[in-house]
Design a protein around this motif. Structure first.
Motif, short mmCIF file in Angstrom:
data_model
loop_
_atom_site.label_atom_id
_atom_site.label_comp_id
_atom_site.label_asym_id
_atom_site.label_seq_id
_atom_site.Cartn_x
_atom_site.Cartn_y
_atom_site.Cartn_z
N PHE A 119 -18.12 13.32 -38.80
CA PHE A 119 -19.51 13.16 -39.21
C PHE A 119 -20.17 11.95 -38.54
CE2 PHE A 119 -22.77 11.99 -42.46
CZ PHE A 119 -23.48 13.17 -42.48
N TYR A 120 -19.53 10.78 -38.64
CA TYR A 120 -20.10 9.55 -38.07
C TYR A 120 -20.29 9.67 -36.56
CZ TYR A 120 -20.78 4.59 -37.02
OH TYR A 120 -21.28 3.40 -36.57
N PRO A 121 -19.24 10.07 -35.79
CA PRO A 121 -19.45 10.19 -34.34
C PRO A 121 -20.52 11.22 -33.96
CG PRO A 121 -17.11 10.18 -34.84
CD PRO A 121 -17.83 10.27 -36.16
N ARG A 122 -20.63 12.29 -34.74
CA ARG A 122 -21.64 13.30 -34.43
C ARG A 122 -23.04 12.71 -34.57
NH1 ARG A 122 -21.46 19.27 -35.22
NH2 ARG A 122 -19.36 18.85 -34.49
N LEU A 123 -23.28 12.01 -35.70
CA LEU A 123 -24.60 11.40 -35.90
C LEU A 123 -24.85 10.28 -34.89
CD1 LEU A 123 -24.90 11.27 -39.78
CD2 LEU A 123 -25.86 12.93 -38.20
N LEU A 124 -23.82 9.50 -34.60
CA LEU A 124 -23.96 8.42 -33.62
C LEU A 124 -24.33 8.98 -32.25
CD1 LEU A 124 -23.72 5.40 -32.97
CD2 LEU A 124 -21.28 5.79 -32.51
N LYS A 125 -23.71 10.06 -31.86
CA LYS A 125 -24.03 10.67 -30.56
C LYS A 125 -25.48 11.14 -30.52
CE LYS A 125 -22.60 14.14 -27.24
NZ LYS A 125 -21.60 15.13 -26.86
N ILE A 126 -25.95 11.77 -31.59
CA ILE A 126 -27.34 12.24 -31.65
C ILE A 126 -28.30 11.05 -31.54
CG2 ILE A 126 -29.09 13.31 -33.12
CD1 ILE A 126 -26.74 15.05 -34.27
N LEU A 127 -28.03 9.99 -32.31
CA LEU A 127 -28.90 8.82 -32.30
C LEU A 127 -28.91 8.15 -30.93
CD1 LEU A 127 -30.72 6.76 -33.76
CD2 LEU A 127 -28.63 5.57 -34.47
N LEU A 128 -27.74 7.93 -30.34
CA LEU A 128 -27.69 7.28 -29.02
C LEU A 128 -28.33 8.16 -27.95
CD1 LEU A 128 -24.20 5.56 -29.09
CD2 LEU A 128 -26.46 4.49 -29.27
N HIS A 129 -28.14 9.45 -28.05
CA HIS A 129 -28.78 10.35 -27.09
C HIS A 129 -30.30 10.17 -27.15
CE1 HIS A 129 -29.22 13.89 -24.57
NE2 HIS A 129 -30.13 14.34 -25.42
N TRP A 130 -30.85 10.09 -28.34
CA TRP A 130 -32.29 9.86 -28.51
C TRP A 130 -32.71 8.52 -27.88
CZ3 TRP A 130 -36.84 11.96 -29.91
CH2 TRP A 130 -37.89 11.08 -30.18
N VAL A 131 -31.97 7.47 -28.20
CA VAL A 131 -32.31 6.14 -27.69
C VAL A 131 -32.24 6.13 -26.16
CG1 VAL A 131 -31.61 3.72 -27.62
CG2 VAL A 131 -31.64 4.94 -29.80
N PHE A 132 -31.17 6.68 -25.59
CA PHE A 132 -31.03 6.67 -24.13
C PHE A 132 -32.15 7.46 -23.46
CE2 PHE A 132 -26.16 6.16 -24.62
CZ PHE A 132 -26.31 4.80 -24.79
N ARG A 133 -32.56 8.56 -24.04
CA ARG A 133 -33.62 9.38 -23.44
C ARG A 133 -35.00 8.78 -23.59
NH1 ARG A 133 -33.21 15.66 -24.05
NH2 ARG A 133 -35.16 15.29 -23.00
N HIS A 134 -35.24 8.05 -24.70
CA HIS A 134 -36.59 7.57 -24.99
C HIS A 134 -36.80 6.07 -24.83
CE1 HIS A 134 -36.42 11.52 -26.97
NE2 HIS A 134 -37.69 11.59 -26.61
N ARG A 135 -35.76 5.31 -24.68
CA ARG A 135 -35.90 3.86 -24.66
C ARG A 135 -35.45 3.20 -23.36
NH1 ARG A 135 -39.29 4.59 -28.28
NH2 ARG A 135 -38.56 4.94 -30.38
#
Length: 167
Positions: A119-135
């Motif tokens: 659960f934690y790695p799945r959510l972490l991957k989604i969040l970091l993917h967002w940050v890397f794409r948008h920030r």
């Protein structure tokens, strides 16, 4: 995992994107657990004053005799939280950091991913993917990701963005 270090004679051309991750909620999916699990990322790349302000705050807190190994809002005393929020508030006008979060309503999570190690790695991957794409944009050539270890208040350096596969 490779960690890129700047050499004294060859400093990096742009500052790294620093991403600080923390969680709220627990991994109890029963009715006794928290309703939500939230991962939040605070990202900054162009404000050394913010990072040095955090270090100075930590030193002031230690000098005042408050026991603090690291910042962790749920476990810090209110006076520490207030000072950290004051520091961040002083940088809001510069827009030198961003805050992104992913909020999971736990009772809607597929039972197959409810294990903490999934659960934690799945959510972490989604969040970091967002940050890397948008920030990140063109002005970032490396990233430092800092996350609280699950179940503790310690920080863990996860690595540099270019070495994270699939992003």
């Amino acid at each position: 995992m490779k960690i890129a270090l700047a050499e004294p004679n060859n400093p990096p051309s742009v500052p790294p994107l620093n991403i600080f991750i923390d969680e709220s909620g627990n991994f109890d999916f029963s009715p006794n657990g928290t309703k939500f699990f939230i991962l939040t990322a605070v990202s900054t790349s162009d404000c050394p004053d913010l990072l040095s302000g955090c270090l100075q705050l930590r030193h002031r807190i230690a000098a005042a005799g408050l026991d603090l190994e690291e910042f962790h809002a749920t476990e810090d005393r209110q006076v520490v939280r207030d000072q950290m929020f004051d520091l961040l508030e002083g940088h809001v006008a510069h827009q030198c950091f961003t805050i992104d979060a992913i909020i999971a309503q736990k009772n809607k999570a597929n039972p197959a991913i409810r294990e903490e190690t999934v659960f934690y790695p799945r959510l972490l991957k989604i969040l970091l993917h967002w940050v890397f794409r948008h920030r990140t944009g063109d002005r970032v050539d490396r990233t430092n990701v800092w996350a609280a270890r699950i179940g503790t208040t310690g920080l863990l350096l996860l690595g540099d963005q270019p070495e994270v596969e699939g992003w």
